[in-house]
Design an enzyme around this catalytic site. Structure first.
Site, PDB file in Angstrom:
ATOM      1  N   HIS A   1       0.830  -1.212   0.000  1.00  0.00           N
ATOM      2  CA  HIS A   1       0.000   0.000   0.000  1.00  0.00           C
ATOM      3  C   HIS A   1       0.866   1.264   0.000  1.00  0.00           C
ATOM      4  O   HIS A   1       0.462   2.304   0.515  1.00  0.00           O
ATOM      5  CB  HIS A   1      -0.943   0.034   1.207  1.00  0.00           C
TER       6      HIS A   1
ATOM      7  N   GLU B   1      11.361   7.918 -16.495  1.00  0.00           N
ATOM      8  CA  GLU B   1      10.040   8.446 -16.847  1.00  0.00           C
ATOM      9  C   GLU B   1       9.601   7.953 -18.227  1.00  0.00           C
ATOM     10  O   GLU B   1       8.426   7.633 -18.446  1.00  0.00           O
ATOM     11  CB  GLU B   1      10.068   9.974 -16.789  1.00  0.00           C
TER      12      GLU B   1
ATOM     13  N   LYS C   1      19.972  19.860 -10.389  1.00  0.00           N
ATOM     14  CA  LYS C   1      19.094  18.741 -10.744  1.00  0.00           C
ATOM     15  C   LYS C   1      19.809  17.652 -11.560  1.00  0.00           C
ATOM     16  O   LYS C   1      20.604  17.935 -12.446  1.00  0.00           O
ATOM     17  CB  LYS C   1      17.890  19.243 -11.554  1.00  0.00           C
TER      18      LYS C   1
ATOM     19  N   SER D   1      18.548  20.220 -15.499  1.00  0.00           N
ATOM     20  CA  SER D   1      17.542  21.266 -15.638  1.00  0.00           C
ATOM     21  C   SER D   1      18.114  22.453 -16.407  1.00  0.00           C
ATOM     22  O   SER D   1      19.299  22.766 -16.306  1.00  0.00           O
ATOM     23  CB  SER D   1      17.077  21.717 -14.253  1.00  0.00           C
TER      24      SER D   1
END
Length: 489
Positions: free
Chosen positions: A147, A288, A281, A275
Protein backbone atom coordinates in the site's frame (compact mmCIF):
# COMPACT_ATOMS: atom_id res chain seq x y z
CA UNK A 1 -8.32 17.80 -52.75
CA UNK A 2 -6.44 14.73 -54.04
CA UNK A 3 -8.58 12.01 -55.62
CA UNK A 4 -5.72 9.64 -56.41
CA UNK A 5 -6.83 6.41 -54.72
CA UNK A 6 -3.66 4.53 -55.69
CA UNK A 7 -1.49 7.19 -54.05
CA UNK A 8 -3.64 7.03 -50.92
CA UNK A 9 -3.30 3.23 -50.69
CA UNK A 10 0.44 3.30 -51.41
CA UNK A 11 0.99 6.26 -49.09
CA UNK A 12 4.30 7.61 -47.86
CA UNK A 13 3.69 5.97 -44.48
CA UNK A 14 2.90 2.63 -46.11
CA UNK A 15 6.05 2.91 -48.20
CA UNK A 16 8.10 3.50 -45.07
CA UNK A 17 7.00 0.20 -43.60
CA UNK A 18 7.26 -1.59 -46.95
CA UNK A 19 10.85 -0.36 -47.20
CA UNK A 20 11.56 -2.34 -44.03
CA UNK A 21 9.89 -5.42 -45.51
CA UNK A 22 11.48 -5.10 -48.95
CA UNK A 23 14.69 -7.02 -48.21
CA UNK A 24 12.67 -9.86 -46.67
CA UNK A 25 10.38 -9.87 -49.70
CA UNK A 26 13.49 -10.36 -51.83
CA UNK A 27 14.63 -13.17 -49.55
CA UNK A 28 11.30 -14.99 -49.71
CA UNK A 29 11.12 -14.45 -53.47
CA UNK A 30 14.55 -16.04 -53.89
CA UNK A 31 13.33 -19.06 -51.91
CA UNK A 32 10.22 -19.19 -54.11
CA UNK A 33 12.28 -19.09 -57.31
CA UNK A 34 14.63 -21.79 -56.02
CA UNK A 35 11.57 -23.94 -55.35
CA UNK A 36 10.08 -23.22 -58.79
CA UNK A 37 13.34 -24.38 -60.39
CA UNK A 38 13.49 -27.48 -58.22
CA UNK A 39 9.94 -28.35 -59.22
CA UNK A 40 10.83 -27.68 -62.88
CA UNK A 41 8.17 -24.98 -63.08
CA UNK A 42 10.95 -22.59 -64.13
CA UNK A 43 13.93 -23.65 -66.18
CA UNK A 44 17.29 -23.64 -64.43
CA UNK A 45 18.55 -20.90 -66.76
CA UNK A 46 15.54 -18.65 -66.22
CA UNK A 47 15.70 -19.16 -62.46
CA UNK A 48 19.41 -18.30 -62.40
CA UNK A 49 18.75 -15.04 -64.24
CA UNK A 50 15.89 -14.14 -61.91
CA UNK A 51 17.97 -14.98 -58.84
CA UNK A 52 20.85 -12.80 -60.01
CA UNK A 53 18.43 -9.91 -60.39
CA UNK A 54 16.96 -10.55 -56.95
CA UNK A 55 20.39 -10.56 -55.30
CA UNK A 56 21.10 -7.18 -56.89
CA UNK A 57 17.69 -5.81 -55.82
CA UNK A 58 18.13 -7.15 -52.30
CA UNK A 59 21.32 -5.13 -51.91
CA UNK A 60 19.36 -2.01 -52.90
CA UNK A 61 16.69 -2.84 -50.29
CA UNK A 62 19.23 -3.54 -47.53
CA UNK A 63 20.80 -0.16 -48.24
CA UNK A 64 17.39 1.45 -47.63
CA UNK A 65 17.13 2.69 -51.19
CA UNK A 66 13.95 0.85 -52.19
CA UNK A 67 11.26 3.21 -53.52
CA UNK A 68 7.83 2.62 -55.02
CA UNK A 69 7.52 3.09 -58.73
CA UNK A 70 4.79 5.69 -59.43
CA UNK A 71 1.44 3.91 -59.54
CA UNK A 72 2.85 0.67 -58.13
CA UNK A 73 2.75 -0.86 -54.67
CA UNK A 74 5.71 -2.59 -53.07
CA UNK A 75 5.21 -6.01 -54.64
CA UNK A 76 4.55 -4.79 -58.17
CA UNK A 77 7.54 -2.46 -57.85
CA UNK A 78 9.68 -5.48 -56.94
CA UNK A 79 8.31 -7.38 -59.93
CA UNK A 80 9.00 -4.41 -62.23
CA UNK A 81 12.58 -4.21 -60.93
CA UNK A 82 13.07 -7.87 -61.84
CA UNK A 83 11.49 -7.41 -65.27
CA UNK A 84 13.63 -4.35 -65.94
CA UNK A 85 16.71 -6.52 -65.41
CA UNK A 86 15.78 -9.81 -67.07
CA UNK A 87 12.83 -9.05 -69.34
CA UNK A 88 9.18 -10.01 -69.38
CA UNK A 89 9.56 -13.70 -70.15
CA UNK A 90 11.71 -14.45 -67.10
CA UNK A 91 10.49 -11.70 -64.81
CA UNK A 92 6.82 -12.60 -65.01
CA UNK A 93 7.53 -16.25 -64.19
CA UNK A 94 8.69 -15.31 -60.69
CA UNK A 95 5.18 -14.81 -59.40
CA UNK A 96 4.01 -18.25 -60.53
CA UNK A 97 2.07 -20.12 -57.86
CA UNK A 98 1.77 -17.27 -55.38
CA UNK A 99 -0.29 -14.16 -54.70
CA UNK A 100 0.64 -10.83 -53.24
CA UNK A 101 -1.28 -12.07 -50.20
CA UNK A 102 1.09 -14.89 -49.22
CA UNK A 103 4.04 -12.88 -50.57
CA UNK A 104 3.42 -9.95 -48.20
CA UNK A 105 2.56 -12.16 -45.24
CA UNK A 106 5.79 -14.13 -45.63
CA UNK A 107 7.91 -10.99 -45.86
CA UNK A 108 6.21 -9.53 -42.79
CA UNK A 109 6.73 -12.69 -40.75
CA UNK A 110 10.40 -12.76 -41.70
CA UNK A 111 10.91 -9.08 -40.81
CA UNK A 112 9.09 -9.40 -37.49
CA UNK A 113 11.01 -12.57 -36.64
CA UNK A 114 14.36 -10.85 -37.16
CA UNK A 115 13.38 -7.91 -34.97
CA UNK A 116 11.73 -10.04 -32.31
CA UNK A 117 14.93 -12.06 -31.92
CA UNK A 118 16.87 -8.82 -31.31
CA UNK A 119 14.39 -7.93 -28.56
CA UNK A 120 14.64 -11.40 -27.06
CA UNK A 121 18.45 -11.33 -27.03
CA UNK A 122 18.36 -8.00 -25.22
CA UNK A 123 15.67 -9.24 -22.85
CA UNK A 124 17.79 -12.28 -22.01
CA UNK A 125 20.63 -9.88 -21.25
CA UNK A 126 18.37 -7.83 -18.97
CA UNK A 127 17.34 -10.94 -17.04
CA UNK A 128 21.00 -11.81 -16.58
CA UNK A 129 21.78 -8.26 -15.41
CA UNK A 130 19.09 -8.44 -12.72
CA UNK A 131 20.34 -11.84 -11.55
CA UNK A 132 23.88 -10.45 -11.34
CA UNK A 133 22.69 -7.42 -9.38
CA UNK A 134 20.67 -9.68 -7.06
CA UNK A 135 23.87 -11.57 -6.29
CA UNK A 136 25.85 -8.37 -5.67
CA UNK A 137 23.20 -6.96 -3.28
CA UNK A 138 21.81 -10.14 -1.77
CA UNK A 139 22.55 -8.88 1.77
CA UNK A 140 21.71 -5.20 1.31
CA UNK A 141 18.74 -4.51 3.62
CA UNK A 142 15.91 -2.35 2.33
CA UNK A 143 12.32 -1.64 3.39
CA UNK A 144 9.60 -3.63 1.71
CA UNK A 145 6.29 -1.90 0.96
CA UNK A 146 2.59 -2.68 0.76
CA UNK A 147 0.00 0.00 0.00
CA UNK A 148 3.03 2.28 -0.53
CA UNK A 149 3.65 2.06 3.22
CA UNK A 150 6.73 0.52 4.90
CA UNK A 151 5.93 -3.11 5.63
CA UNK A 152 8.77 -5.49 6.49
CA UNK A 153 12.48 -5.56 5.74
CA UNK A 154 13.67 -7.24 2.57
CA UNK A 155 16.85 -6.98 0.51
CA UNK A 156 17.90 -5.35 -2.71
CA UNK A 157 18.72 -8.89 -3.81
CA UNK A 158 15.09 -9.91 -3.37
CA UNK A 159 13.88 -6.78 -5.17
CA UNK A 160 16.20 -7.49 -8.09
CA UNK A 161 15.24 -11.14 -7.99
CA UNK A 162 11.57 -10.28 -8.33
CA UNK A 163 12.26 -8.30 -11.51
CA UNK A 164 14.58 -10.99 -12.86
CA UNK A 165 11.69 -13.46 -12.63
CA UNK A 166 9.17 -11.00 -14.10
CA UNK A 167 11.37 -10.37 -17.13
CA UNK A 168 12.09 -14.10 -17.40
CA UNK A 169 8.35 -14.73 -17.69
CA UNK A 170 8.20 -12.08 -20.41
CA UNK A 171 10.95 -13.90 -22.31
CA UNK A 172 9.16 -17.23 -21.97
CA UNK A 173 5.87 -15.68 -23.03
CA UNK A 174 7.48 -14.34 -26.20
CA UNK A 175 9.25 -17.64 -26.83
CA UNK A 176 5.93 -19.48 -26.59
CA UNK A 177 4.39 -17.08 -29.10
CA UNK A 178 7.44 -17.40 -31.33
CA UNK A 179 7.03 -21.18 -31.44
CA UNK A 180 3.31 -20.82 -32.12
CA UNK A 181 3.88 -18.69 -35.21
CA UNK A 182 7.15 -20.10 -36.56
CA UNK A 183 5.36 -21.32 -39.66
CA UNK A 184 5.58 -20.79 -43.40
CA UNK A 185 2.59 -19.26 -45.22
CA UNK A 186 4.27 -19.12 -48.63
CA UNK A 187 2.35 -21.11 -51.22
CA UNK A 188 -1.07 -20.40 -49.76
CA UNK A 189 -1.61 -18.04 -52.72
CA UNK A 190 -4.59 -15.70 -52.49
CA UNK A 191 -6.30 -17.77 -49.75
CA UNK A 192 -7.18 -21.08 -51.37
CA UNK A 193 -4.04 -22.64 -52.78
CA UNK A 194 -2.97 -23.29 -56.36
CA UNK A 195 -2.80 -26.06 -58.96
CA UNK A 196 0.93 -25.46 -59.51
CA UNK A 197 2.95 -28.37 -58.01
CA UNK A 198 4.68 -26.33 -55.31
CA UNK A 199 6.98 -27.79 -52.67
CA UNK A 200 5.92 -25.72 -49.69
CA UNK A 201 8.06 -27.77 -47.33
CA UNK A 202 11.16 -26.82 -49.31
CA UNK A 203 10.46 -23.10 -49.00
CA UNK A 204 9.77 -23.69 -45.30
CA UNK A 205 13.20 -25.27 -44.95
CA UNK A 206 14.93 -22.53 -46.95
CA UNK A 207 13.31 -19.73 -44.93
CA UNK A 208 14.03 -21.38 -41.60
CA UNK A 209 10.46 -21.90 -40.44
CA UNK A 210 9.72 -24.82 -38.14
CA UNK A 211 6.41 -25.76 -39.75
CA UNK A 212 4.14 -24.89 -42.68
CA UNK A 213 0.65 -23.45 -42.27
CA UNK A 214 -1.20 -26.26 -44.00
CA UNK A 215 -4.64 -24.86 -44.82
CA UNK A 216 -4.21 -21.91 -47.22
CA UNK A 217 -7.29 -20.12 -45.86
CA UNK A 218 -5.87 -20.35 -42.33
CA UNK A 219 -2.52 -19.03 -43.52
CA UNK A 220 -3.94 -15.91 -45.14
CA UNK A 221 -6.66 -15.36 -42.52
CA UNK A 222 -4.01 -15.43 -39.80
CA UNK A 223 -2.31 -12.28 -41.05
CA UNK A 224 -1.87 -10.02 -38.06
CA UNK A 225 -2.59 -12.76 -35.51
CA UNK A 226 1.09 -13.33 -34.79
CA UNK A 227 1.59 -9.56 -34.55
CA UNK A 228 -1.13 -9.29 -31.91
CA UNK A 229 0.26 -12.32 -30.06
CA UNK A 230 3.73 -10.80 -29.96
CA UNK A 231 2.32 -7.43 -28.93
CA UNK A 232 0.55 -9.13 -26.04
CA UNK A 233 3.90 -10.41 -24.81
CA UNK A 234 5.49 -7.01 -25.40
CA UNK A 235 2.69 -5.38 -23.39
CA UNK A 236 3.59 -7.45 -20.33
CA UNK A 237 7.25 -6.62 -20.87
CA UNK A 238 6.40 -2.91 -21.04
CA UNK A 239 4.29 -3.27 -17.89
CA UNK A 240 7.23 -4.71 -15.96
CA UNK A 241 9.61 -2.07 -17.32
CA UNK A 242 7.12 0.56 -16.16
CA UNK A 243 6.84 -0.97 -12.69
CA UNK A 244 10.63 -1.14 -12.40
CA UNK A 245 10.94 2.47 -13.51
CA UNK A 246 8.31 3.62 -11.02
CA UNK A 247 10.08 1.87 -8.13
CA UNK A 248 13.38 3.51 -8.99
CA UNK A 249 11.73 6.90 -9.55
CA UNK A 250 10.55 6.74 -5.94
CA UNK A 251 13.82 5.36 -4.59
CA UNK A 252 15.71 8.09 -6.46
CA UNK A 253 13.80 10.97 -4.84
CA UNK A 254 15.42 13.08 -2.12
CA UNK A 255 12.68 12.01 0.30
CA UNK A 256 13.47 8.30 -0.12
CA UNK A 257 17.19 8.60 -0.79
CA UNK A 258 17.57 4.88 -1.44
CA UNK A 259 19.18 4.97 -4.88
CA UNK A 260 21.03 7.23 -7.30
CA UNK A 261 21.16 6.65 -11.04
CA UNK A 262 24.51 6.34 -12.75
CA UNK A 263 25.84 9.51 -14.33
CA UNK A 264 25.45 7.90 -17.75
CA UNK A 265 21.68 7.86 -17.24
CA UNK A 266 21.20 11.08 -15.26
CA UNK A 267 23.93 13.71 -15.26
CA UNK A 268 23.88 16.96 -13.32
CA UNK A 269 24.17 19.84 -15.80
CA UNK A 270 23.61 17.25 -18.54
CA UNK A 271 22.28 18.45 -21.88
CA UNK A 272 19.14 16.36 -21.55
CA UNK A 273 18.97 15.15 -17.95
CA UNK A 274 19.93 18.41 -16.28
CA UNK A 275 17.54 21.27 -15.64
CA UNK A 276 17.67 24.32 -17.89
CA UNK A 277 17.18 26.55 -14.84
CA UNK A 278 18.15 24.55 -11.72
CA UNK A 279 21.84 23.53 -11.80
CA UNK A 280 21.54 21.02 -8.93
CA UNK A 281 19.09 18.74 -10.74
CA UNK A 282 19.78 15.22 -12.07
CA UNK A 283 16.53 14.34 -13.75
CA UNK A 284 15.64 10.63 -14.16
CA UNK A 285 14.24 11.14 -17.66
CA UNK A 286 15.17 7.61 -18.70
CA UNK A 287 12.92 6.16 -15.98
CA UNK A 288 10.04 8.45 -16.85
CA UNK A 289 10.22 7.40 -20.49
CA UNK A 290 10.38 3.71 -19.56
CA UNK A 291 7.34 4.20 -17.34
CA UNK A 292 5.35 5.96 -20.03
CA UNK A 293 6.18 3.44 -22.73
CA UNK A 294 3.64 0.92 -21.44
CA UNK A 295 0.79 3.12 -22.65
CA UNK A 296 2.34 3.23 -26.12
CA UNK A 297 2.66 -0.56 -26.33
CA UNK A 298 -0.86 -1.11 -24.99
CA UNK A 299 -2.19 1.15 -27.74
CA UNK A 300 -0.37 -0.92 -30.37
CA UNK A 301 -1.88 -4.14 -29.00
CA UNK A 302 -5.37 -2.64 -28.96
CA UNK A 303 -4.84 -1.27 -32.47
CA UNK A 304 -3.90 -4.71 -33.79
CA UNK A 305 -6.80 -6.45 -32.08
CA UNK A 306 -9.28 -3.83 -33.27
CA UNK A 307 -8.08 -4.25 -36.86
CA UNK A 308 -8.55 -8.02 -36.69
CA UNK A 309 -11.75 -8.30 -34.66
CA UNK A 310 -14.29 -8.14 -37.52
CA UNK A 311 -12.33 -9.36 -40.54
CA UNK A 312 -13.94 -12.23 -42.45
CA UNK A 313 -11.78 -15.18 -43.46
CA UNK A 314 -9.51 -14.79 -46.43
CA UNK A 315 -7.46 -11.76 -47.41
CA UNK A 316 -8.58 -8.24 -46.46
CA UNK A 317 -6.51 -5.18 -47.27
CA UNK A 318 -6.97 -3.66 -43.82
CA UNK A 319 -5.11 -6.61 -42.29
CA UNK A 320 -1.99 -4.71 -43.36
CA UNK A 321 -2.68 -2.27 -40.53
CA UNK A 322 -1.11 -4.59 -37.94
CA UNK A 323 2.24 -3.97 -39.63
CA UNK A 324 2.77 -0.53 -38.09
CA UNK A 325 1.96 -1.51 -34.48
CA UNK A 326 4.26 -4.54 -34.35
CA UNK A 327 7.21 -2.88 -36.08
CA UNK A 328 6.90 0.25 -33.95
CA UNK A 329 6.49 -1.78 -30.78
CA UNK A 330 9.55 -3.91 -31.46
CA UNK A 331 11.69 -0.88 -32.34
CA UNK A 332 10.57 0.99 -29.23
CA UNK A 333 11.19 -1.84 -26.78
CA UNK A 334 14.46 -2.88 -28.36
CA UNK A 335 15.97 0.49 -27.47
CA UNK A 336 14.33 0.53 -24.04
CA UNK A 337 15.78 -2.82 -23.00
CA UNK A 338 19.28 -1.51 -23.60
CA UNK A 339 18.54 1.51 -21.40
CA UNK A 340 16.99 -0.61 -18.65
CA UNK A 341 20.11 -2.78 -18.50
CA UNK A 342 22.31 0.32 -18.27
CA UNK A 343 20.13 1.57 -15.42
CA UNK A 344 20.30 -1.59 -13.30
CA UNK A 345 24.02 -1.95 -13.95
CA UNK A 346 24.77 1.64 -12.94
CA UNK A 347 22.34 2.43 -10.11
CA UNK A 348 23.91 2.94 -6.69
CA UNK A 349 21.92 1.87 -3.62
CA UNK A 350 22.29 3.72 -0.32
CA UNK A 351 22.53 0.80 2.12
CA UNK A 352 22.82 3.06 5.17
CA UNK A 353 19.72 5.09 4.30
CA UNK A 354 17.66 1.97 3.61
CA UNK A 355 18.66 0.29 6.87
CA UNK A 356 17.80 3.47 8.76
CA UNK A 357 14.43 3.57 7.03
CA UNK A 358 13.73 0.01 8.18
CA UNK A 359 14.42 1.02 11.77
CA UNK A 360 12.75 4.42 11.67
CA UNK A 361 9.56 3.14 10.02
CA UNK A 362 8.86 0.39 12.57
CA UNK A 363 9.30 -2.29 9.89
CA UNK A 364 10.43 -4.86 12.47
CA UNK A 365 7.07 -5.08 14.27
CA UNK A 366 5.87 -8.16 12.42
CA UNK A 367 9.19 -9.95 12.67
CA UNK A 368 9.24 -9.27 16.43
CA UNK A 369 5.75 -10.73 16.76
CA UNK A 370 6.73 -13.81 14.76
CA UNK A 371 9.92 -14.31 16.75
CA UNK A 372 8.20 -14.06 20.12
CA UNK A 373 5.28 -16.24 19.01
CA UNK A 374 7.69 -18.95 17.88
CA UNK A 375 9.93 -18.64 20.93
CA UNK A 376 7.12 -18.71 23.51
CA UNK A 377 4.65 -20.92 21.63
CA UNK A 378 1.94 -18.26 21.67
CA UNK A 379 -0.62 -18.15 18.78
CA UNK A 380 0.50 -15.56 16.28
CA UNK A 381 -2.83 -13.75 16.28
CA UNK A 382 -2.52 -13.20 20.05
CA UNK A 383 1.12 -12.14 19.76
CA UNK A 384 0.16 -9.82 16.89
CA UNK A 385 -2.19 -8.02 19.29
CA UNK A 386 0.34 -7.93 22.10
CA UNK A 387 3.17 -6.53 20.01
CA UNK A 388 0.78 -4.33 18.03
CA UNK A 389 -0.48 -2.54 21.13
CA UNK A 390 3.06 -2.12 22.43
CA UNK A 391 4.27 -0.76 19.10
CA UNK A 392 1.29 1.59 18.87
CA UNK A 393 2.20 3.07 22.24
CA UNK A 394 5.85 3.37 21.20
CA UNK A 395 4.94 5.17 17.96
CA UNK A 396 2.75 7.62 19.86
CA UNK A 397 5.71 8.28 22.17
CA UNK A 398 8.02 8.75 19.17
CA UNK A 399 10.02 5.64 20.00
CA UNK A 400 11.26 2.83 17.79
CA UNK A 401 10.28 -0.83 17.93
CA UNK A 402 13.69 -1.91 19.23
CA UNK A 403 13.21 0.34 22.28
CA UNK A 404 10.38 -1.83 23.64
CA UNK A 405 11.03 -3.35 27.05
CA UNK A 406 10.12 -6.76 28.49
CA UNK A 407 7.79 -4.96 30.91
CA UNK A 408 5.82 -3.36 28.07
CA UNK A 409 5.38 -6.70 26.38
CA UNK A 410 4.26 -8.30 29.66
CA UNK A 411 1.81 -5.46 30.26
CA UNK A 412 0.15 -5.90 26.89
CA UNK A 413 0.04 -9.69 27.34
CA UNK A 414 -1.80 -9.20 30.63
CA UNK A 415 -4.57 -7.37 28.73
CA UNK A 416 -5.68 -10.75 27.38
CA UNK A 417 -4.94 -12.59 30.62
CA UNK A 418 -1.64 -14.03 29.43
CA UNK A 419 1.42 -14.17 31.66
CA UNK A 420 4.37 -13.64 29.34
CA UNK A 421 7.98 -13.07 30.30
CA UNK A 422 10.38 -12.10 27.50
CA UNK A 423 13.97 -10.95 27.76
CA UNK A 424 15.68 -7.87 26.42
CA UNK A 425 17.88 -10.20 24.36
CA UNK A 426 14.80 -11.69 22.71
CA UNK A 427 13.48 -8.24 21.83
CA UNK A 428 16.87 -7.33 20.37
CA UNK A 429 16.97 -10.55 18.33
CA UNK A 430 13.40 -10.04 17.12
CA UNK A 431 14.06 -6.46 15.99
CA UNK A 432 17.41 -7.03 14.25
CA UNK A 433 16.72 -6.75 10.48
CA UNK A 434 19.63 -8.93 9.39
CA UNK A 435 18.79 -11.60 11.96
CA UNK A 436 15.18 -11.59 10.78
CA UNK A 437 16.22 -11.97 7.16
CA UNK A 438 18.51 -14.83 8.13
CA UNK A 439 15.50 -16.66 9.60
CA UNK A 440 13.40 -16.58 6.40
CA UNK A 441 14.32 -20.03 5.20
CA UNK A 442 11.29 -20.96 3.12
CA UNK A 443 11.45 -21.33 -0.67
CA UNK A 444 12.29 -17.90 -2.03
CA UNK A 445 13.55 -16.77 1.36
CA UNK A 446 16.47 -14.56 2.29
CA UNK A 447 18.72 -17.02 4.09
CA UNK A 448 22.15 -17.39 2.47
CA UNK A 449 21.31 -20.97 1.50
CA UNK A 450 18.00 -20.05 -0.14
CA UNK A 451 19.43 -17.07 -1.98
CA UNK A 452 22.39 -19.09 -3.24
CA UNK A 453 20.07 -21.84 -4.47
CA UNK A 454 17.88 -19.26 -6.22
CA UNK A 455 20.90 -17.54 -7.78
CA UNK A 456 22.39 -20.81 -9.05
CA UNK A 457 19.09 -21.79 -10.63
CA UNK A 458 18.46 -18.38 -12.19
CA UNK A 459 21.99 -18.09 -13.54
CA UNK A 460 21.50 -21.41 -15.31
CA UNK A 461 18.09 -20.39 -16.66
CA UNK A 462 19.35 -16.98 -17.75
CA UNK A 463 22.20 -18.68 -19.59
CA UNK A 464 19.75 -21.06 -21.27
CA UNK A 465 17.53 -18.19 -22.44
CA UNK A 466 20.49 -16.24 -23.78
CA UNK A 467 21.81 -19.36 -25.52
CA UNK A 468 18.40 -20.04 -27.10
CA UNK A 469 18.16 -16.49 -28.43
CA UNK A 470 21.68 -16.65 -29.87
CA UNK A 471 21.14 -20.09 -31.39
CA UNK A 472 17.83 -19.10 -32.95
CA UNK A 473 19.36 -15.93 -34.37
CA UNK A 474 22.24 -17.95 -35.80
CA UNK A 475 19.81 -20.51 -37.26
CA UNK A 476 17.80 -17.81 -39.00
CA UNK A 477 20.94 -16.11 -40.28
CA UNK A 478 22.24 -19.45 -41.55
CA UNK A 479 19.00 -19.99 -43.46
CA UNK A 480 19.40 -16.58 -45.04
CA UNK A 481 23.02 -17.29 -45.91
CA UNK A 482 22.03 -20.59 -47.50
CA UNK A 483 19.46 -18.88 -49.70
CA UNK A 484 22.09 -16.36 -50.75
CA UNK A 485 24.59 -19.13 -51.54
CA UNK A 486 22.02 -21.05 -53.60
CA UNK A 487 20.91 -17.87 -55.36
CA UNK A 488 24.49 -16.93 -56.28
CA UNK A 489 25.55 -20.49 -57.05
Amino acid sequence: MSTDTDAWIASAEAEGFDRILAEYDCLATQAHVLMLARQQIMSEADARAALAALVEIEAICVAGEFRYEPGYGAQLTLEKMIVDRVGDHIGYQVHTGRSRNDQVLTAQKLAVRARLLVVMERLAGLVGAFVARAAADRDTVMPGYTHMQPARPTTVGQWCGAYADMFARDFDRLRDAYARHDSNPLGAAESHGTTWPLDRDYTRELLGFATTVEIPLDAISSRGESDADFLSGLAFLALHLSKFAQDLLLFNTWEYGYAVLGTGQAARMGRLTGSSIMPQKRNPDVLELLRGQASEIYSYLLHALEVLKALPSGYNRDSRDTKAPILRGLASLSASLTQAELVIDGVQFNAEAMLEAVRANHCMATDLAEYLAQTHRVPFREMHGIVGRAVKAAIEADRRVESLTPEEIAEQAAVIGLELTVSAEEIAAGTDPRAALARRGNIGGTTPERMEAWLADRRERAGERAAWARAETERVQAARARIRALAEG
